[in-house]
Design an enzyme around this catalytic site. Structure first.
Site, mmCIF file in Angstrom:
data_model
loop_
_atom_site.group_PDB
_atom_site.id
_atom_site.type_symbol
_atom_site.label_atom_id
_atom_site.label_comp_id
_atom_site.label_asym_id
_atom_site.label_seq_id
_atom_site.Cartn_x
_atom_site.Cartn_y
_atom_site.Cartn_z
ATOM 1 N N GLU A 237 0.822 -1.214 0.000
ATOM 2 C CA GLU A 237 0.000 0.000 0.000
ATOM 3 C C GLU A 237 0.857 1.266 0.000
ATOM 4 O O GLU A 237 0.502 2.256 -0.651
ATOM 5 C CB GLU A 237 -0.950 0.004 1.194
ATOM 6 C CG GLU A 237 -1.941 -1.144 1.239
ATOM 7 C CD GLU A 237 -2.805 -1.262 -0.005
ATOM 8 O OE1 GLU A 237 -2.947 -0.265 -0.742
ATOM 9 O OE2 GLU A 237 -3.314 -2.365 -0.250
ATOM 10 N N HIS A 240 1.711 2.148 -3.457
ATOM 11 C CA HIS A 240 0.690 2.972 -4.117
ATOM 12 C C HIS A 240 0.798 4.428 -3.684
ATOM 13 O O HIS A 240 0.714 5.343 -4.508
ATOM 14 C CB HIS A 240 -0.710 2.457 -3.783
ATOM 15 C CG HIS A 240 -1.073 1.156 -4.410
ATOM 16 N ND1 HIS A 240 -0.841 0.865 -5.738
ATOM 17 C CD2 HIS A 240 -1.695 0.057 -3.896
ATOM 18 C CE1 HIS A 240 -1.282 -0.340 -6.012
ATOM 19 N NE2 HIS A 240 -1.805 -0.860 -4.910
#
Length: 328
Positions: A237, A240
């Site tokens: 994550e 991202h």
């Protein structure tokens, strides 16, 4: 290796190849989600991003500027016109929202996650030596990003299951407001999100009230939730958050805008056996399923590529959208 897609796409959608199929099902039985003992890894980042871009013209403009900046930075690095700015230490605020004692994770568990992020982003992780020789030449090494735990906020809440609508990021909806998202990287740790392990905002959201990463408590840091127990959900994550896309480009034979990650048909799960071969555009190649931006089990992912490193550096550079996080 695939060619970069330099066109700026209005909603960030990536291209796909027609009539391409998975041609090698040689993964052993451990690659099935059932054998992992849990559902498949789920990351809602791209879906959340597309919904936000669709509904917000200003955000689309920021996205376009982000990709234009990234493209220029990558070209300048290739031509030797710019050099990385050195190691950047990012201050992290962890917002813990708990309904039960188990969800109120310990300081030790939080620190274990910071330690994992620092190891994975500096390529000092203990499993880095598992990178196949084929991909060793394009492995990222140290990305130039470090993480420092700056603050932990805790709040008891009555919410049983959270959705991906950012409610956990608002005090008014039983969550916690972000701490100065321009200068701090906010992570929300929540009890349950169904089949979603976590999701993130991309750099076009830099400084906005909802900017940051959300992760379910049992997948945050070192836990007992095998096979997602090693803190790699956060590594994925945070990728991202620093402008990395899923390695398959969220499309059949899609494009993640990184030249040195092989094109692959779709996400991989479980613990694939190397080499895993895919065919896209009539070309069969071994895929980099061990990349942090795929969907394999925590123990099966252990590398970024050099091209991904450059994309990361473009957003933390002094002129990048996350320059406000820099503590040198």
């Amino acid at each position: 290796m695939k060619k970069l897609l330099f066109g700026i796409l209005a909603l960030g959608l990536v291209s796909s190849c027609n009539n391409d199929n998975l041609t090698n099902q040689s993964e052993d039985s451990s690659t099935t989600p059932e054998s992992s003992g849990l559902f498949k890894r789920g990351c809602a980042s791209e879906e959340v991003r597309q919904e936000a871009l669709k509904n917000n013209a200003q955000l689309r403009q920021k996205y376009e500027a982000l990709e234009a900046h990234t493209e220029k930075f990558m070209n300048d690095v290739k031509l030797g016109k710019v050099l990385p700015d050195g190691t950047v230490e990012i201050p992290v605020v962890v917002n813990v929202l708990y309904r039960t004692a188990a969800e109120n994770i310990s300081d030790a568990q939080i620190q274990s996650q910071i330690n994992t992020l620092n190891a994975d982003f500096s390529a000092t992780n203990s499993d880095i030596n598992k990178i196949p020789t084929e991909f060793a030449a394009v492995a990222a090494g140290n990305t130039g990003v470090k993480f420092r735990l700056a603050q932990v906020n805790r709040k008891s809440t009555t919410v049983r299951n959270w959705r991906t609508n950012d409610a956990m990021k608002k005090t008014s909806s039983k969550g916690l407001d972000a701490t100065d998202p321009t200068h701090y990287f906010n992570i929300w740790v929540v009890g349950e999100m169904g089949s979603v392990l976590g999701y993130a905002t991309f750099p076009e959201s830099a400084g906005l009230w909802n900017d940051g990463v959300v992760i379910a408590a049992k997948y945050f840091g070192n836990t007992s939730a095998v096979p997602y127990n090693l803190g790699r959900t956060a590594t994925h994550e945070v990728g991202h958050y620093l402008n990395l896309r899923h390695i398959w480009g969220d499309a059949n034979c899609g494009n993640d805008l990184v030249a040195d990650t092989p094109t692959q048909t779709t996400a991989n799960y479980g613990k694939p056996t190397y080499p895993l071969l895919n065919t896209c555009s009539g070309v069969q190649r071994s895929v980099m399923f061990m990349n942090y931006m795929d969907y394999v089990d925590d123990a099966a992912m252990f590398m970024f590529s050099g091209g991904q490193k450059t994309r990361i550096q473009s957003v933390i550079a002094s002129a990048g959208p996350r320059a406000g996080l820099r503590i040198n």
